[in-house]
Write an enzyme that holds these catalytic residues in place. Structure first.
Site, mmCIF file in Angstrom:
data_model
loop_
_atom_site.group_PDB
_atom_site.id
_atom_site.type_symbol
_atom_site.label_atom_id
_atom_site.label_comp_id
_atom_site.label_asym_id
_atom_site.label_seq_id
_atom_site.Cartn_x
_atom_site.Cartn_y
_atom_site.Cartn_z
ATOM 1 N N GLY A 55 0.829 -1.200 0.000
ATOM 2 C CA GLY A 55 0.000 0.000 0.000
ATOM 3 C C GLY A 55 0.863 1.250 0.000
ATOM 4 O O GLY A 55 2.056 1.200 0.316
ATOM 5 N N CYS A 82 5.206 -6.220 1.727
ATOM 6 C CA CYS A 82 5.586 -4.801 1.673
ATOM 7 C C CYS A 82 4.939 -4.034 2.833
ATOM 8 O O CYS A 82 5.338 -4.198 3.980
ATOM 9 C CB CYS A 82 5.213 -4.222 0.323
ATOM 10 N N TYR A 83 3.908 -3.223 2.568
ATOM 11 C CA TYR A 83 3.220 -2.524 3.654
ATOM 12 C C TYR A 83 2.694 -3.522 4.682
ATOM 13 O O TYR A 83 2.648 -3.225 5.881
ATOM 14 C CB TYR A 83 2.066 -1.693 3.090
ATOM 15 N N HIS A 168 7.716 -7.827 -3.475
ATOM 16 C CA HIS A 168 6.421 -8.221 -4.036
ATOM 17 C C HIS A 168 6.545 -9.557 -4.774
ATOM 18 O O HIS A 168 6.954 -9.590 -5.937
ATOM 19 C CB HIS A 168 5.908 -7.149 -5.003
ATOM 20 N N GLU A 170 4.175 -11.316 -5.955
ATOM 21 C CA GLU A 170 3.092 -11.495 -6.918
ATOM 22 C C GLU A 170 3.421 -10.979 -8.316
ATOM 23 O O GLU A 170 2.745 -11.343 -9.284
ATOM 24 C CB GLU A 170 1.815 -10.807 -6.403
ATOM 25 N N SER A 222 -24.158 -8.029 -24.467
ATOM 26 C CA SER A 222 -23.331 -7.106 -25.239
ATOM 27 C C SER A 222 -22.690 -7.805 -26.430
ATOM 28 O O SER A 222 -22.235 -7.149 -27.357
ATOM 29 C CB SER A 222 -22.225 -6.523 -24.355
ATOM 30 N N GLY A 223 -22.638 -9.142 -26.381
ATOM 31 C CA GLY A 223 -21.934 -9.902 -27.408
ATOM 32 C C GLY A 223 -20.533 -10.269 -26.992
ATOM 33 O O GLY A 223 -19.859 -11.064 -27.650
ATOM 34 N N GLY A 224 -20.057 -9.680 -25.874
ATOM 35 C CA GLY A 224 -18.729 -9.988 -25.374
ATOM 36 C C GLY A 224 -18.730 -11.255 -24.528
ATOM 37 O O GLY A 224 -19.766 -11.840 -24.230
ATOM 38 N N VAL A 225 -17.540 -11.654 -24.100
ATOM 39 C CA VAL A 225 -17.401 -12.916 -23.385
ATOM 40 C C VAL A 225 -18.085 -12.868 -22.020
ATOM 41 O O VAL A 225 -18.694 -13.851 -21.586
ATOM 42 C CB VAL A 225 -15.903 -13.303 -23.245
ATOM 43 N N ASP A 226 -18.045 -11.730 -21.324
ATOM 44 C CA ASP A 226 -18.572 -11.665 -19.964
ATOM 45 C C ASP A 226 -20.079 -11.897 -19.916
ATOM 46 O O ASP A 226 -20.569 -12.788 -19.214
ATOM 47 C CB ASP A 226 -18.237 -10.314 -19.318
ATOM 48 N N SER A 227 -20.828 -11.074 -20.660
ATOM 49 C CA SER A 227 -22.285 -11.211 -20.620
ATOM 50 C C SER A 227 -22.728 -12.527 -21.253
ATOM 51 O O SER A 227 -23.717 -13.131 -20.824
ATOM 52 C CB SER A 227 -22.955 -10.029 -21.331
ATOM 53 N N SER A 228 -21.977 -13.012 -22.252
ATOM 54 C CA SER A 228 -22.344 -14.270 -22.909
ATOM 55 C C SER A 228 -22.184 -15.458 -21.973
ATOM 56 O O SER A 228 -23.058 -16.330 -21.888
ATOM 57 C CB SER A 228 -21.500 -14.477 -24.167
ATOM 58 N N LYS A 375 -10.948 -12.040 -15.985
ATOM 59 C CA LYS A 375 -11.269 -12.317 -17.384
ATOM 60 C C LYS A 375 -10.775 -13.687 -17.839
ATOM 61 O O LYS A 375 -11.502 -14.423 -18.517
ATOM 62 C CB LYS A 375 -10.681 -11.220 -18.271
#
Length: 519
Positions: A55, A82-83, A168, A170, A222-228, A375
């Site tokens: 942070g 870290c923090y 870090h 990650e 929307s036609g995108g991967v998320d809503s589909s 995603k």
């Protein structure tokens, strides 16, 4: 939650989401909570382990994030990063002070004590540092486990099951970072690798089916991967009790309104109501040039159109004795975090197109089956659902569509011009076999005109920018070094085939300091 869970407390680090992603790569579920969350909420998740993120604050400042030190006494393994290391030292009786020399960037860490956190790592590791404070005195019971040439780099109190590192693990720059995180999750926390697509699909379908019961749901596609993927998941749970609404907002890609309908109906078997409201949206956008205003105009108009169609569905359901009570949204984890500072003291960059609200009088309850996913995880779910690659591998496309890729006023002529240029960019990227290798690739229409020569005649026409970036989740991104031949072909085709554009430039700005979209 019947799976192993690691809780990540977010102190505002730009890398917090990356910690969550790394842990999920071990098929272990991770959840990010704001550092200010009540201790009872952490305990309710029955975590196998807790990670304290980095942070931007200093633990000794009066305005330091007010996290509950009780997380250090829950009896589960704790890893400070870290923090997070400084938080542990400060709250357990040690001393943190401003460092004489700030460390930022690559550093070499020497491991000086045996600890299961570092099991299997070489004695010297290359890491990524980003800190201006240091732990000068350690609390009772802690030992130093690693250091750089300038500062402390690791501590541990194994009796209290607390470990911490100043670097870090990650980020990709820390070469053995994944091994370190795996040691923590699998060995120290005893997590089970049970966070799998198969498990997620099964539990989500069961949960949605129980939620909806005898009700009906609607989904904005929307036609995108998320809503589909969200729609297919919910359809698996409730079948024809789901109705999808697909709205043409006038700023879709070329021929997308027809293509999406065909895919959704014929390949995915979804019940789709298509609404061509392009003229309605473009009328509302007339004269609007401010980026945030564009987003709000499109968002508000979408809500109005969606509301109109939803009411028709409500009436139809009432005639057959049913009731629509649920709204399905393809919200992802980054959507939630990037749009709100509730997940720790992070800064909101811009309003997000996927997070919003519908009119209160609709009285719909939300179903967000992908809300905890990134995603790449959504794509994995889509593959396991048997969805076609053309949907699963589709690059992200902004909710406001081409409106935020047209700088200045959005007009029908400018939309048509950008649609043609954008189709050329995507076509050539696909031909070069790069479509799945870059995160996003698209064209931007600039409010800049320049002199050119075409066919021995002077021209004064528009400039088009080409943007292609590489990224894991869109939170950070590097510009993609596309081959010169690909850039040359894209430029040549746009200038030759798109009337009104006579100059093409390539955007080589990373995020940060820029954003992926231009608006």
């Amino acid at each position: 939650m019947d799976t192993s869970t690691v809780v990540i407390l977010d102190f505002g680090s730009q890398y917090t989401q990356l910690i969550a992603r790394r842990i999920r790569e071990f098929n272990v579920f991770s959840v990010v909570l704001p550092c200010t969350v009540p201790l009872e909420r952490v305990k309710a998740l029955n975590p196998k382990g807790i990670i304290l993120s980095g942070g931007p604050s200093s633990v000794y400042d009066a305005d330091a994030p007010p996290a509950d030190p009780g997380v250090l006494a829950l009896g589960v393994p704790v890893l400070g990063i870290c923090y997070g290391l400084q938080f542990i030292v400060h709250h357990l009786g040690g001393r943190v002070v401003p460092a004489d020399r700030r460390e930022y960037g690559h550093a070499e860490v020497e491991i000086t004590a045996e600890t299961p956190l570092f099991r299997g790592l070489p004695q010297t590791i290359d890491v990524w540092m980003s800190h201006g404070d240091e732990a000068l005195a350690l609390p009772d019971g802690f030992i130093r486990t690693a250091h750089t040439a300038n500062a402390l780099a690791g501590i541990a109190d194994e009796a209290r099951r607390i470990w911490a590192v100043q670097f870090h693990p990650e980020v990709a720059h820390t070469r053995q970072g994944m091994e370190l995180l795996k040691n923590f999750c699998m060995d120290l926390c005893g997590c089970t690798a049970d966070w799998t697509p198969e498990h997620f699909i099964q539990t989500t379908i069961e949960r949605v089916r129980a939620q909806v019961g005898d009700g009906h749901a609607i989904c904005g596609l929307s036609g995108g991967v998320d809503s589909s993927v969200a729609a297919v998941l919910v359809a698996r749970a409730i079948g024809d009790k789901l109705t999808c609404i697909f709205v043409n907002n006038g700023v879709l890609r070329k021929d997308e309104f027809a293509k999406v309908q065909k895919t959704m109906r014929e390949q995915l078997g979804l019940n789709v109501v298509a609404v061509d409201a392009g003229e309605r949206f473009l009328e509302k956008l007339a004269g609007v040039t401010d980026p945030e205003r564009k987003r709000k105009v499109i968002g508000n108009e979408f809500i109005a159109v969606f509301d109109d169609e939803a009411k028709k569905i409500f009436e139809a359901e009432k005639h057959v004795g049913g009731e629509v009570a649920w709204l399905v949204q393809g919200t992802l984890y980054p959507d939630v975090i990037e749009s709100s500072s509730v997940h720790g003291p992070s800064h909101t960059i811009k309003s997000h197109h996927n997070v919003g609200g519908l009119p209160e009088d609709m009285k719909l309850k939300l179903i967000e089956p992908l809300r905890d996913l990134f995603k790449d995880e959504v794509r994995r779910i889509g593959r396991d659902l048997g969805m076609p690659d053309e949907i699963i591998e589709r690059q992200p496309f902004p909710g406001p569509g081409l409106a935020v890729r047209i700088l200045g006023e959005v007009t029908p002529d400018r939309v048509a011009m950008l649609q043609e240029a954008d189709e050329i960019v995507v076509d050539e990227i696909k031909k070069a076999g790069l479509y799945r290798k870059v995160w996003q690739s698209f064209a931007v229409l600039l409010p800049v005109k320049s002199v050119g020569v075409m066919g021995d005649q002077r021209t004064y026409a528009n400039t088009c920018a080409v943007r292609a970036v590489e990224s894991e989740d869109g939170m950070t991104a590097d510009w993609a070094p596309l081959p010169y031949e690909v850039l040359r072909t894209i430029s040549s085709r746009i200038v030759s085939e798109v009337r009104g554009i006579n100059r093409v430039v390539y955007d080589i700005t990373s995020k940060p300091p820029g954003t992926i979209e231009w608006e």
